[in-house]
Scaffold this active site. Sequence first.
Site, PDB file in Angstrom:
ATOM      1  N   LYS A   1     -11.932  -5.278   2.834  1.00 11.57           N
ATOM      2  CA  LYS A   1     -11.323  -4.433   3.866  1.00 11.57           C
ATOM      3  C   LYS A   1     -12.265  -3.278   4.150  1.00 11.57           C
ATOM      4  O   LYS A   1     -12.565  -2.468   3.269  1.00 11.57           O
ATOM      5  CB  LYS A   1      -9.961  -3.918   3.409  1.00 11.57           C
ATOM      6  CG  LYS A   1      -9.266  -3.082   4.473  1.00 11.57           C
ATOM      7  CD  LYS A   1      -7.905  -2.599   3.988  1.00 11.57           C
ATOM      8  CE  LYS A   1      -7.217  -1.772   5.055  1.00 11.57           C
ATOM      9  NZ  LYS A   1      -5.908  -1.261   4.578  1.00 11.57           N
TER      10      LYS A   1
ATOM     11  N   CYS B   1      -4.098   6.038   0.532  1.00 10.41           N
ATOM     12  CA  CYS B   1      -3.568   4.776   0.015  1.00 10.41           C
ATOM     13  C   CYS B   1      -3.220   4.839  -1.478  1.00 10.41           C
ATOM     14  O   CYS B   1      -2.811   3.845  -2.061  1.00 10.41           O
ATOM     15  CB  CYS B   1      -4.552   3.640   0.282  1.00 10.41           C
ATOM     16  SG  CYS B   1      -4.863   3.425   2.052  1.00 10.41           S
TER      17      CYS B   1
ATOM     18  N   ARG C   1      -2.703   2.913  13.055  1.00  7.61           N
ATOM     19  CA  ARG C   1      -2.349   4.190  12.405  1.00  7.61           C
ATOM     20  C   ARG C   1      -1.276   4.919  13.193  1.00  7.61           C
ATOM     21  O   ARG C   1      -0.418   5.591  12.643  1.00  7.61           O
ATOM     22  CB  ARG C   1      -3.588   5.056  12.248  1.00  7.61           C
ATOM     23  CG  ARG C   1      -4.453   4.471  11.164  1.00  7.61           C
ATOM     24  CD  ARG C   1      -5.724   5.236  10.936  1.00  7.61           C
ATOM     25  NE  ARG C   1      -6.512   4.491   9.960  1.00  7.61           N
ATOM     26  CZ  ARG C   1      -7.768   4.747   9.668  1.00  7.61           C
ATOM     27  NH1 ARG C   1      -8.377   5.743  10.269  1.00  7.61           N
ATOM     28  NH2 ARG C   1      -8.388   4.033   8.775  1.00  7.61           N
TER      29      ARG C   1
ATOM     30  N   CYS D   1       0.862  -1.178   0.000  1.00  6.39           N
ATOM     31  CA  CYS D   1       0.000   0.000   0.000  1.00  6.39           C
ATOM     32  C   CYS D   1       0.895   1.222   0.000  1.00  6.39           C
ATOM     33  O   CYS D   1       2.105   1.117   0.202  1.00  6.39           O
ATOM     34  CB  CYS D   1      -0.930   0.014   1.209  1.00  6.39           C
ATOM     35  SG  CYS D   1      -2.326   1.155   0.966  1.00  6.39           S
TER      36      CYS D   1
ATOM     37  N   CYS E   1      -0.043   4.167   1.814  1.00  7.70           N
ATOM     38  CA  CYS E   1      -0.400   5.127   2.869  1.00  7.70           C
ATOM     39  C   CYS E   1       0.700   5.388   3.901  1.00  7.70           C
ATOM     40  O   CYS E   1       0.746   6.468   4.478  1.00  7.70           O
ATOM     41  CB  CYS E   1      -1.703   4.733   3.554  1.00  7.70           C
ATOM     42  SG  CYS E   1      -1.741   3.064   4.196  1.00  7.70           S
TER      43      CYS E   1
ATOM     44  N   SER F   1      -5.535  -4.222  15.052  1.00  7.66           N
ATOM     45  CA  SER F   1      -4.921  -3.578  16.218  1.00  7.66           C
ATOM     46  C   SER F   1      -5.933  -3.189  17.288  1.00  7.66           C
ATOM     47  O   SER F   1      -5.666  -3.313  18.481  1.00  7.66           O
ATOM     48  CB  SER F   1      -4.132  -2.345  15.769  1.00  7.66           C
ATOM     49  OG  SER F   1      -4.990  -1.388  15.161  1.00  7.66           O
TER      50      SER F   1
ATOM     51  N   LYS G   1     -10.996  -8.056   6.664  1.00 15.19           N
ATOM     52  CA  LYS G   1     -10.371  -7.214   7.674  1.00 15.19           C
ATOM     53  C   LYS G   1     -11.316  -6.103   8.068  1.00 15.19           C
ATOM     54  O   LYS G   1     -11.835  -5.445   7.156  1.00 15.19           O
ATOM     55  CB  LYS G   1      -9.060  -6.640   7.118  1.00 15.19           C
ATOM     56  CG  LYS G   1      -8.314  -5.733   8.093  1.00 15.19           C
ATOM     57  CD  LYS G   1      -7.070  -5.127   7.451  1.00 15.19           C
ATOM     58  CE  LYS G   1      -6.323  -4.277   8.482  1.00 15.19           C
ATOM     59  NZ  LYS G   1      -5.158  -3.592   7.940  1.00 15.19           N
TER      60      LYS G   1
ATOM     61  N   ARG H   1     -10.942   7.173   4.717  1.00 13.66           N
ATOM     62  CA  ARG H   1     -10.733   6.206   3.641  1.00 13.66           C
ATOM     63  C   ARG H   1     -12.043   5.578   3.155  1.00 13.66           C
ATOM     64  O   ARG H   1     -12.040   4.554   2.491  1.00 13.66           O
ATOM     65  CB  ARG H   1      -9.753   5.125   4.105  1.00 13.66           C
ATOM     66  CG  ARG H   1      -8.379   5.689   4.474  1.00 13.66           C
ATOM     67  CD  ARG H   1      -7.309   4.612   4.514  1.00 13.66           C
ATOM     68  NE  ARG H   1      -5.992   5.199   4.700  1.00 13.66           N
ATOM     69  CZ  ARG H   1      -5.330   5.192   5.852  1.00 13.66           C
ATOM     70  NH1 ARG H   1      -5.832   4.611   6.912  1.00 13.66           N
ATOM     71  NH2 ARG H   1      -4.130   5.764   5.933  1.00 13.66           N
TER      72      ARG H   1
END
Length: 313
Positions: A186, A121, A196, A111, A113, A265, A239, A208
């Site tokens: 995603k 992204c 992040r 990606c 980003c 996360s 995800k 996003r």
Amino acid sequence: MSTFPATRLRRLRRTGALRELVAETHLDLADMVMPLFVSPEALPNEALPAMSRHTVDGLASAGVPAVLLFGIPEAKDDEGTGAWIDDGIVQQALRALRERFPELLLLTDVCLCEYTAHGHCGVLHGGEVDNDATLDLLARTSISHVEAGADAVCPSDMMDGRVGAIRHALDDAGYEQTPIVAYSAKYASAFYGPFREAADSAPSFGDRRGYQMNPANVREALRECELDLAEGADVIMVKPALPYLDVIRAVRERFQVPVAAYNVSGEYGMVRAAAARGWLDERQAALESLTAIKRAGADIVVTYWAKDLAAWL
Ligand SMILES: [Zn+2]
């Protein structure tokens, strides 16, 4: 059909050995992938140790069979040049890990980003992410990862057509044997928060939702998977994982290909935070979470607990 008292389901729950004998789902370290953050400077994270940043020299195998690399570059620009340059941070990490751990499976997140100054992204055009102009950069990034030693590339950008663009580019470069693990479904999720921070990839403006999926949709997830498979994806991913177990199940039932799920996360962070307060037991909650993700139908789980799991199992 016999009923109570002839039938007593508690009989098979009586001892640990019996419960294990009839368990329908098992956790296996071989199915787990550990995300790994690599950057020019180490940055330990005490609250979320699995989200620490490592230097190329400080990278260790963590006792897991597979890692998914994320890079935090020294410098960022509008195009995300750091993503595909030959001496980029991920490329350096790949070469170091390949030499130190020949058996370790090296997956890379593909990606832009982490590498773009604006944190989106893809490349921007008129304040929006330009889908088609981004495809070539994702393909270049993929090739540079494979050249540096990646075993598989994992596009996470959610641009339309990226899997096909990457497949063609890899094939043209002679890497027709390299699999693509596509982040197919995603979602634009609030559960990416700690990532992040760790990857320094928050967008500098907007969000996003213009390219990641709406959490309200599951039929659309199946379309995303279908298109990625048609474009050449070898593995499809959902995800996040825990708030989307129904999506994992739907994808599992529809497609006869390996399905991955990313236990993100925020899912890890919520358990860590509650455990730090003594509200729940991290090990038990993590094992239960991972079992639920596998039970929903995931073959592969990307999880910040992979390293702990190596010690727990
Ligand atoms: Zn991204």
